[in-house]
Design a protein around this motif. Sequence first.
Motif, PDB file in Angstrom:
ATOM      1  N   LEU A   1      26.217  35.628   8.355  1.00 35.84           N
ATOM      2  CA  LEU A   1      25.581  36.768   9.014  1.00 35.84           C
ATOM      3  C   LEU A   1      25.500  36.516  10.509  1.00 35.84           C
ATOM      4  O   LEU A   1      25.269  35.391  10.948  1.00 35.84           O
ATOM      5  N   PRO A   2      25.660  37.572  11.294  1.00 29.78           N
ATOM      6  CA  PRO A   2      25.526  37.396  12.739  1.00 29.78           C
ATOM      7  C   PRO A   2      24.093  37.002  13.090  1.00 29.78           C
ATOM      8  O   PRO A   2      23.141  37.485  12.488  1.00 29.78           O
ATOM      9  N   LYS A   3      23.972  36.070  14.036  1.00 30.96           N
ATOM     10  CA  LYS A   3      22.651  35.610  14.496  1.00 30.96           C
ATOM     11  C   LYS A   3      22.699  35.419  16.001  1.00 30.96           C
ATOM     12  O   LYS A   3      23.768  35.290  16.588  1.00 30.96           O
ATOM     13  N   HIS A   4      21.532  35.362  16.598  1.00 27.74           N
ATOM     14  CA  HIS A   4      21.431  35.054  18.018  1.00 27.74           C
ATOM     15  C   HIS A   4      21.909  33.625  18.253  1.00 27.74           C
ATOM     16  O   HIS A   4      21.996  32.823  17.321  1.00 27.74           O
ATOM     17  N   GLU A   5      22.180  33.286  19.505  1.00 29.64           N
ATOM     18  CA  GLU A   5      22.622  31.933  19.843  1.00 29.64           C
ATOM     19  C   GLU A   5      21.609  30.878  19.421  1.00 29.64           C
ATOM     20  O   GLU A   5      21.978  29.757  19.085  1.00 29.64           O
ATOM     21  N   ASN A   6      20.327  31.231  19.417  1.00 28.70           N
ATOM     22  CA  ASN A   6      19.287  30.277  19.018  1.00 28.70           C
ATOM     23  C   ASN A   6      19.122  30.196  17.499  1.00 28.70           C
ATOM     24  O   ASN A   6      18.261  29.491  17.001  1.00 28.70           O
ATOM     25  N   GLY A   7      19.937  30.958  16.747  1.00 32.67           N
ATOM     26  CA  GLY A   7      19.894  30.907  15.284  1.00 32.67           C
ATOM     27  C   GLY A   7      18.990  31.932  14.642  1.00 32.67           C
ATOM     28  O   GLY A   7      18.943  32.040  13.416  1.00 32.67           O
ATOM     29  N   SER A   8      18.252  32.705  15.429  1.00 32.66           N
ATOM     30  CA  SER A   8      17.349  33.696  14.840  1.00 32.66           C
ATOM     31  C   SER A   8      18.125  34.941  14.421  1.00 32.66           C
ATOM     32  O   SER A   8      19.201  35.228  14.948  1.00 32.66           O
ATOM     33  N   ASN A   9      17.566  35.666  13.487  1.00 36.27           N
ATOM     34  CA  ASN A   9      18.197  36.884  12.981  1.00 36.27           C
ATOM     35  C   ASN A   9      18.055  38.022  13.981  1.00 36.27           C
ATOM     36  O   ASN A   9      17.117  38.058  14.769  1.00 36.27           O
ATOM     37  N   TYR A  10      18.985  38.956  13.882  1.00 36.40           N
ATOM     38  CA  TYR A  10      18.902  40.161  14.694  1.00 36.40           C
ATOM     39  C   TYR A  10      17.888  41.120  14.093  1.00 36.40           C
ATOM     40  O   TYR A  10      17.693  41.149  12.879  1.00 36.40           O
ATOM     41  N   THR A  11      17.276  41.900  14.945  1.00 36.50           N
ATOM     42  CA  THR A  11      16.476  43.013  14.447  1.00 36.50           C
ATOM     43  C   THR A  11      17.458  44.091  14.007  1.00 36.50           C
ATOM     44  O   THR A  11      18.650  44.048  14.354  1.00 36.50           O
ATOM     45  N   GLU A  12      16.978  45.068  13.266  1.00 37.90           N
ATOM     46  CA  GLU A  12      17.850  46.155  12.807  1.00 37.90           C
ATOM     47  C   GLU A  12      18.448  46.900  13.997  1.00 37.90           C
ATOM     48  O   GLU A  12      19.621  47.265  13.993  1.00 37.90           O
TER      49      GLU A  12
END
Length: 180
Positions: free
Chosen positions: A40-51
């Motif tokens: 799944l795509p994630k931010h560079e810091n590893g956190s999930n994207y918001t919708e």
Amino acid sequence: MKKKIFVALMAVAVGLGMLTGCSKDKPYSSYNIGVDFYGLPKHENGSNYTEEEASKLPADQRDLYFVANYLAGWLIDNGYIRTNYVNALVIEGADLAYNDQVAYNLYENEVKRLDEADLEKVLADAQKLSGDDKLEITTSGTVSFTYRLTRTTTLPEGTQLSKRYTVSYSPASANPSNPE
């Protein structure tokens, strides 16, 4: 008067002692049955994207994110996910081998039920819905997840069982073949 206050205080102390001091926690095992999605795509810091953030991704990444999100919700709604936050699986008793066996049997039943579920049809049907429940897919692809059982408490070593699933998806057909 002093005697009445002393008796009242004594009664309160005894009552509190009965409520807290004498109770024993029952031994138990807690288990999570959950999913981990891959790729799944994630931010560079590893956190999930918001919708909202995910809706701005390139079409293939956006669709992967929305398909995984829809499947996770479907799994929760249909009782496949059991965590401390959703439909917790807690088995009381000191016999950890027995608790593990009960959890294993439940997990195996859920795997059989999930094997029988047509997840590709679930996604196709979701595209036919209307309003906020509708799943909009513009690309084709696959989403993979692991369905796993993990023991979370009472033993130093965690128990873990897992099975990997891969689900294909594609946009809803504008011209269904065999309309009936």
